[in-house]
Motif scaffolding. Structure first.
Motif, PDB file in Angstrom:
ATOM      1  N   ASP A 604       0.823  -1.209   0.000  1.00 22.80           N
ATOM      2  CA  ASP A 604       0.000   0.000   0.000  1.00 22.80           C
ATOM      3  C   ASP A 604       0.855   1.256   0.000  1.00 22.80           C
ATOM      4  OD1 ASP A 604      -2.160  -1.681   0.099  1.00 22.80           O
ATOM      5  OD2 ASP A 604      -2.360  -1.569   2.288  1.00 22.80           O
ATOM      6  N   PHE A 605       1.982   1.185   0.685  1.00 26.41           N
ATOM      7  CA  PHE A 605       2.846   2.359   0.831  1.00 26.41           C
ATOM      8  C   PHE A 605       3.500   2.751  -0.493  1.00 26.41           C
ATOM      9  CE2 PHE A 605       6.936   4.312   2.147  1.00 26.41           C
ATOM     10  CZ  PHE A 605       6.425   5.386   2.870  1.00 26.41           C
ATOM     11  N   PRO A 612       2.005   8.709   0.181  1.00 25.56           N
ATOM     12  CA  PRO A 612       1.749   8.077   1.483  1.00 25.56           C
ATOM     13  C   PRO A 612       1.574   9.117   2.587  1.00 25.56           C
ATOM     14  CG  PRO A 612       4.055   7.866   0.883  1.00 25.56           C
ATOM     15  CD  PRO A 612       3.365   8.446  -0.310  1.00 25.56           C
ATOM     16  N   ASP A 613       0.613   8.842   3.455  1.00 27.80           N
ATOM     17  CA  ASP A 613       0.420   9.785   4.567  1.00 27.80           C
ATOM     18  C   ASP A 613       1.315   9.390   5.742  1.00 27.80           C
ATOM     19  OD1 ASP A 613      -0.729   7.535   5.594  1.00 27.80           O
ATOM     20  OD2 ASP A 613      -2.796   8.253   5.390  1.00 27.80           O
ATOM     21  N   GLU A 614       1.258  10.205   6.786  1.00 28.31           N
ATOM     22  CA  GLU A 614       2.137   9.983   7.934  1.00 28.31           C
ATOM     23  C   GLU A 614       1.787   8.694   8.673  1.00 28.31           C
ATOM     24  OE1 GLU A 614       2.100  13.357  10.437  1.00 28.31           O
ATOM     25  OE2 GLU A 614       3.019  14.704   8.955  1.00 28.31           O
ATOM     26  N   ASP A 615       0.494   8.365   8.733  1.00 27.62           N
ATOM     27  CA  ASP A 615       0.113   7.134   9.438  1.00 27.62           C
ATOM     28  C   ASP A 615       0.673   5.905   8.737  1.00 27.62           C
ATOM     29  OD1 ASP A 615      -1.238   8.611  11.285  1.00 27.62           O
ATOM     30  OD2 ASP A 615      -3.187   8.430  10.297  1.00 27.62           O
ATOM     31  N   ASP A 616       0.606   5.894   7.397  1.00 28.02           N
ATOM     32  CA  ASP A 616       1.166   4.758   6.662  1.00 28.02           C
ATOM     33  C   ASP A 616       2.675   4.655   6.875  1.00 28.02           C
ATOM     34  OD1 ASP A 616      -1.344   4.206   5.723  1.00 28.02           O
ATOM     35  OD2 ASP A 616      -1.080   5.303   3.836  1.00 28.02           O
ATOM     36  N   LEU A 621       7.372   2.068   9.317  1.00 30.66           N
ATOM     37  CA  LEU A 621       8.584   2.246  10.117  1.00 30.66           C
ATOM     38  C   LEU A 621       8.554   1.381  11.360  1.00 30.66           C
ATOM     39  CD1 LEU A 621      11.234   3.661  10.779  1.00 30.66           C
ATOM     40  CD2 LEU A 621       9.908   5.528  11.795  1.00 30.66           C
ATOM     41  N   SER A 622       7.418   1.372  12.095  1.00 27.97           N
ATOM     42  CA  SER A 622       7.355   0.592  13.336  1.00 27.97           C
ATOM     43  C   SER A 622       7.513  -0.900  13.057  1.00 27.97           C
ATOM     44  CB  SER A 622       6.033   0.867  14.052  1.00 27.97           C
ATOM     45  OG  SER A 622       4.935   0.530  13.223  1.00 27.97           O
ATOM     46  N   THR A 623       6.889  -1.380  11.989  1.00 27.32           N
ATOM     47  CA  THR A 623       7.030  -2.803  11.650  1.00 27.32           C
ATOM     48  C   THR A 623       8.462  -3.121  11.210  1.00 27.32           C
ATOM     49  OG1 THR A 623       4.724  -2.787  10.905  1.00 27.32           O
ATOM     50  CG2 THR A 623       6.084  -4.663  10.261  1.00 27.32           C
ATOM     51  N   LEU A 624       9.051  -2.227  10.416  1.00 31.99           N
ATOM     52  CA  LEU A 624      10.424  -2.437   9.964  1.00 31.99           C
ATOM     53  C   LEU A 624      11.399  -2.416  11.133  1.00 31.99           C
ATOM     54  CD1 LEU A 624      12.311  -2.848   7.580  1.00 31.99           C
ATOM     55  CD2 LEU A 624      12.379  -0.360   7.265  1.00 31.99           C
ATOM     56  N   LYS A 625      11.144  -1.560  12.119  1.00 32.25           N
ATOM     57  CA  LYS A 625      11.986  -1.529  13.323  1.00 32.25           C
ATOM     58  C   LYS A 625      11.973  -2.876  14.027  1.00 32.25           C
ATOM     59  CE  LYS A 625      12.254   3.243  15.017  1.00 32.25           C
ATOM     60  NZ  LYS A 625      11.858   4.151  16.119  1.00 32.25           N
ATOM     61  N   ARG A 626      10.780  -3.456  14.162  1.00 33.57           N
ATOM     62  CA  ARG A 626      10.672  -4.740  14.857  1.00 33.57           C
ATOM     63  C   ARG A 626      11.410  -5.836  14.095  1.00 33.57           C
ATOM     64  NH1 ARG A 626       5.180  -2.527  15.298  1.00 33.57           N
ATOM     65  NH2 ARG A 626       4.824  -1.903  17.479  1.00 33.57           N
ATOM     66  N   ILE A 627      11.230  -5.852  12.765  1.00 34.78           N
ATOM     67  CA  ILE A 627      11.905  -6.869  11.962  1.00 34.78           C
ATOM     68  C   ILE A 627      13.411  -6.705  12.026  1.00 34.78           C
ATOM     69  CG2 ILE A 627      12.235  -7.673   9.597  1.00 34.78           C
ATOM     70  CD1 ILE A 627       9.300  -7.072   9.066  1.00 34.78           C
TER      71      ILE A 627
END
Length: 1154
Positions: A604-605, A612-616, A621-627
């Protein structure tokens, strides 16, 4: 020695030889003393003559006092005669000789004196002849200018005094007993009183009193004749002897010696400039303060010298500081002696990096704040947890930790108190209950800061118990544990696991939203004994722990928390334990969800035509940080994360609007993909990857690129892994140039420039330090490529030329790089150094023109840099011979490279460079100076040699530097010796018996240069060895099917875009360096004076000032320069001064020829 050779000597002389050869047991010493006593009773003059010779020969003197000398000469005349007999070829004597044999000699010598007095205490010492003669002799010897006499006689006199103090103490005890017997007999009724017994007791008391008076006279003679002069002797060992013995006297016979008249000497000497003497003062006082009954006699001394003792806790000698803290711990027995400020000066030492100091301070802290129990605590001894006696003590520890405001040093605090407060620090049940249970009625609950501090302290205690070694930075490393320590370690790990396997899920649930608390709590499973989960049937608690970790991963995006979760999974996923499958399933489910979510969000991004909006962006970013956090410690190759991240980075390059944080984590995640793939190929057992944190994408890309270049360099084939040759990537010259340009633009900048680029936040001093640390890491990453020959060595020229300008910021890194490159290739390193000087010279020409002032700061700075470079070549000229010669060759060619357009009557445009080159002339051997001089003449015309104008001064000074020392090749003699491993500093080297010659190897090498000079019509310098390095070879062409290398090269291009195309960003956060440290042994400049630390001694503390107003005469020993070999070594001139080496070597030649 044969027995027959000793027959001509007296028994006492034979005894001295025996002491020299081997230590004598006490029975043998007693036998020798008994024989001497028998000899004394038969003829006291002969016996005393033997005793006098004993002291003379124990001093190392070869002279013998004859009977004629003893009868007709005064002591002063005998000592003067013995001084003439002393061996002046060596200043060594038995008390100063090294080795266990001579230490045992000293103990036997002291034991002999004690036995002598003990065996003579009932008769001979009171005959007013034997002791008077010995004391008179020792007093005279102690006043001698000869150190050996003074040292040995002072030791003998002090041990004699100690033996007499023991005799005086026995006499005092006997007198008290006799007095009590006399009083008891006299108090009897007249009918039962025995008058004869009274007379006997009265006579005995009178004899004891007379003996006591005699002993007191002897002690006064020794004290005033020896001690009061020698306790201020110029030799520290002599001062230490005096202070050590007076401490024994005060402790042994406190009624007579423990008063201010004797204590003042110890107090004054605490300001001594030698740590050895200060240490003896403290140990002497410890013996006194240890006895609580003596505290009343020490009150005045304590009030007078307490401040000095407190200041000695910061002594530069760690041994002194430790003993000062231990002494203050003993002083705590006296109520209200130490003020709160005094105690605080000791408290902060628990954070010292020196472990003995910290442990002593920890014991002081424990005795002051934790060792006193309240009366109401007595009823709580059998209770546990929050209601136990340690609850208040744990709170006190937390309060102290918070008040110290050193929240990153809890491990140091725990380690300091580990030895003395083990029971308190291991009361994990109490700590756990304070965190989980509700406070009791009337009890104040812990605040948020206090709970965070308690969790941190609890973690540190668990780590200390499980690892059994001090924290990083304190201690020399792991030591081998004893069987008892291993058993304690296993028991502690079992206790930790049984308690926190149950409690940890509860703690995580309670503090799940607090990042700091959760980060510390998640480290606990690293110290568990995982087998207990199965043997103790605690699987349900393991499931609860895994659920809590999963919830924390979903709630938090903080990097520290996510990394802690990743490490916890890594610790639990151990295939050796049966819980592996349970944990692996939970981990796989979590990664599956994260990977699916990331792919869905990314699709989607990256949809075309939509911004892309800030929420996307935040979700991605948060998911990529975890991975990324999990990929750091876990192999996630089966989730194929490379494609997603590559697509993300490629879109960022094309559109140019990708958020910086997304770029950073995408780069890191892709980096981990490559490293895990490499680990599989090389079958590496390493599963942990160093995580590097940066702020800016450009710096993230630079750091990762340097790491990847290092990993895929020719080093990858080391250890017989030739099959990895297709993976070797060698950066081409353009990439090396771009990397160097990045360093010059982002590292070698002024602090003000960097401050202005950081949104005005750099005004804070801490931010400036972080920015400097960040730049140091960037420089270290590039220098690592130079050291491991990933890039050409000549790229280091731009780094080396910054050595002086940025010495305070990067001097240690640049110097270490210089040292490593010299180890790789001396000649190429020398060429790089001269290239850096040439670059600076050209920059100066471009700025000032060719008619610059040679006294200008710029030119002087280049000369100073050349001088520093020359000093880094060291003293061994043979090892650096070819490198120095090549350096001169390149320098001469550069100086004459640009002819003057106005004709040969004018100097070449770069001729002034010879002035810089002359700084390296002292590093040439004599033969090489001749060859370099001939090579210089090759570029000179006849008219140049006749010029004397100022513009030709560089040529004249350089020629003179090459002609200097042409007649005497003492420099090459020293170099030849040092290359064989026998330096001028080596005291054990025997001087040559014949004419000193240059070693054969250097002679053959020198003859090569000389033959070249004599046979060639146009002399040239030694040819540069052909370099065989394959560092810069073209990368091997790969077949299309080698896809792994294909996307690796694509990844290189991705890094290049972010480094050399992106705009500069805000850089305000440091990251850890993994190659160089800021401070180390390499920081010390060879040409600068060493740093001298303060000894904690003020100008008012000098002994000379403190001794003013004493009621006795004192004298200072002003000794001539000792002929001791040890002192000669200390007085050698500076080895960095070539003239000094020349003088020393000439002296060696002269001595060797005699």
């Amino acid at each position: 020695l044969k027995t027959s050779s000793l027959n001509k000597y007296s028994p006492t002389v034979v005894f001295v030889f025996s002491l020299y050869l081997f230590p004598l047991p006490l029975p043998m010493i007693q036998s020798v003393v008994d024989d001497w006593i028998e000899s004394y009773k038969h003829d006291r003059d002969i016996a005393l003559l033997d005793l006098i010779n004993f002291f003379i020969q124990c001093s190392g003197c070869k002279g013998v006092v004859t009977a004629e000398m003893f009868r007709h000469m005064q002591n002063s005349e005998i000592i003067r005669k013995m001084t003439e007999e002393f061996d002046e070829d060596s200043g060594d004597y038995p008390l100063t000789m090294a080795g266990p044999q001579w230490k045992k000699f000293k103990s036997s010598f002291c034991e002999f004196i004690g036995v002598l007095v003990r065996q003579c205490q009932y008769s001979i010492i009171y005959d007013e002849y034997m002791m008077d003669t010995v004391i008179s002799l020792l007093t005279g010897l102690s006043d001698s200018q000869v150190r050996a006499f003074r040292h040995t006689s002072t030791l003998a006199a002090m041990k004699l005094m100690t033996a007499l103090v023991n005799v005086a103490l026995n006499l005092s005890i006997n007198m008290d007993n006799t007095q009590r017997q006399y009083e008891a007999e006299r108090n009897k009724i007249i009918g039962k009183r025995a008058n004869d017994r009274l007379e006997l007791l009265l006579q005995k008391r009178k004899e004891l009193q007379e003996n006591q008076d005699e002993i007191e006279n002897m002690m006064n003679a020794i004290f005033k004749g020896v001690f009061v002069h020698r306790y201020r002797d110029a030799i520290a060992e002599i001062r230490a002897i005096c202070i050590e013995e007076i401490g024994i006297w005060m402790k042994m016979y406190s009624d007579a010696f423990l008063n201010d008249s004797y204590l003042k000497y110890v107090g004054w000497t605490m300001h001594d400039k030698q740590g050895e003497v200060r240490l003896k003062c403290l140990t002497a006082l410890q013996g006194l303060y240890y006895n609580k009954e003596l505290n009343s006699k020490l009150e005045l001394f304590t009030s007078r010298f307490k401040d000095r003792i407190v200041s000695m806790t910061l002594d530069k000698e760690y041994d002194v500081a430790v003993q000062a803290i231990k002494l203050l711990t003993l002083v705590l027995h006296s109520e209200e002696v130490l003020t709160a400020e005094d105690c605080e000066n000791v408290y902060h030492l628990v954070y010292s990096a020196h472990r003995p100091v910290a442990v002593a301070a920890g014991e002081f802290l424990y005795k002051k704040l934790f060792s006193r129990r309240e009366p109401e605590d007595d009823g709580l001894l059998k209770r546990r947890g929050r209601q136990g006696p340690n609850a208040n003590l744990v709170k006190t520890l937390v309060f102290f930790f918070l008040e110290s405001e050193l929240h990153e040093h809890a491990a140091y605090l725990v380690d300091s108190m580990w030895d003395c407060a083990t029971e308190l620090l291991k009361d994990w049940e109490c700590m756990n209950s304070l965190l989980l249970e509700e406070p009791l009625n009337g009890e104040e609950p812990l605040t948020d800061r206090q709970e965070s501090a308690l969790i941190e302290i609890m973690l540190c205690t668990i780590r200390q118990a499980a690892e059994c070694h001090p924290p990083v930075g304190r201690g020399t490393g792991k030591r081998v544990l004893t069987a008892k320590e291993k058993k304690t370690q296993l028991d502690d790990r079992t206790r930790i696991t049984e308690l926190f396997a149950v409690a940890l899920p509860q703690l995580l649930a309670k503090y799940s939203v607090d990042a700091e608390k959760v980060t510390n709590l998640l480290q606990l499973p690293q110290y568990f004994d995982l087998e207990i989960y199965t043997t103790g049937r605690l699987e349900k608690h393991l499931d609860a722990l895994l659920r809590q970790i999963r919830d924390i991963v979903e709630k938090h995006t903080d990097t520290d928390v996510l990394e802690a979760c990743s490490k916890t999974y890594h610790a639990l996923c151990n295939e050796e334990f049966t819980i592996f499958n349970r944990v692996d399933i939970a981990r796989s489910q979590l990664i599956d969800e994260l990977a699916d979510k990331f792919n869905r969000l990314l699709e989607d991004f990256l949809q075309e035509g939509e911004e892309p909006d800030e929420d996307d962006a935040y979700q991605v970013l948060s998911t990529l940080k975890r991975i990324t956090a999990f990929h750091n410690a876990h192999d996630l190759s089966r989730w194929d994360l490379f494609g997603c991240n590559y697509k993300l980075l490629k879109t960022g390059i094309e559109n140019g609007d990708m958020p910086e944080q997304i770029v950073i984590h995408a780069l890191q995640c892709t980096h981990y993909v490559i490293l895990w793939q490499l680990a599989k190929i090389t079958e590496s057992s390493s599963t942990k990857v160093c995580h590097t944190r940066v702020i800016s994408p450009i710096e993230c890309a630079f750091t990762i690129l340097c790491d990847v270049l290092m990993i895929f360099s020719h080093q990858i084939m080391s250890g017989g892994r030739d099959m990895l040759e297709p993976l070797v990537y060698t950066p081409d010259s353009s990439l090396q140039s771009e990397l160097l340009s990045f360093i010059l633009d982002h590292v070698f900048i002024d602090q003000d420039d960097d401050s202005n680029s950081a949104d005005g936040q750099q005004d804070d001093e801490a931010s400036k330090i972080e920015a400097l640390h960040k730049r140091r890491n960037l420089l270290a990453a590039f220098c690592k490529l130079i050291v491991y020959t990933v890039v050409e060595m000549n790229t280091a020229a731009d780094i080396f030329k910054q050595y002086m300008k940025y010495y305070n910021d990067y001097g240690d890194i640049i110097k270490e790089t210089m040292s490593k490159t010299r180890q790789i290739d001396k000649i190429q390193c020398a060429k790089t150094l001269i290239l850096s000087l040439q670059q600076l010279f050209n920059e100066m020409i471009q700025e000032n023109g060719y008619n610059f002032d040679r006294s200008s700061p710029t030119f002087s700075g280049i000369k100073e840099l050349a001088r520093r470079f020359a000093l880094t070549f060291g003293l061994d000229q043979l090892k650096t011979r070819e490198a120095i010669a090549m350096l001169h060759k390149d320098g001469i060619e550069f100086a004459f490279k640009e002819p003057n357009p106005q004709g040969e009557s004018h100097p070449p445009l770069n001729l002034a460079f010879l002035d810089i080159l002359s700084e390296f002339s002292s590093k040439l051997l004599r033969q090489d100076k001749r060859t370099v001089y001939v090579y210089l003449e090759k570029f000179m015309t006849f008219q140049m040699s006749l010029r004397r104008e100022d513009v030709w001064l560089p040529l004249m000074s350089y020629r003179n530097s090459l002609l200097a020392g042409g007649d005497d090749d003492t420099m090459s003699v020293i170099s030849g010796i040092s290359s064989r491993g026998s330096t001028v500093r080596n005291k054990k080297t025997k001087p040559a018996t014949g004419k000193r010659k240059i070693p054969e190897e250097s002679s053959s090498s020198d003859s090569m240069w000389l033959n070249r000079e004599q046979t060639m019509h146009t002399p040239v310098m030694m040819q540069t060895p052909q370099l065989t390095s394959t560092i810069m070879r073209e990368p091997k062409r790969l077949r299309p099917e080698e896809s792994y290398m294909g996307y690796t090269l694509g990844f290189f291009n991705m890094f290049l875009f972010f480094i050399f195309s992106s705009s500069d960003s805000v850089l305000n956060k440091s990251f850890s360096s993994h190659f160089f440290s800021r401070r180390g042994t390499s920081l010390m400049e060879d040409d600068e004076e060493p740093i001298v630390e303060d000894v904690m001694m003020s100008s008012e503390g000098r002994i000379e000032d403190l001794n003013e107003g004493m009621d006795f005469d004192t004298m200072d020993i002003d000794l001539p320069p000792s002929k001791n070999r040890r002192e000669r070594t200390e007085l050698k001139p500076d080895f960095f001064d070539p003239a000094s080496i020349m003088d020393e070597s000439v002296g060696l030649v002269k001595r060797g020829g005699n």
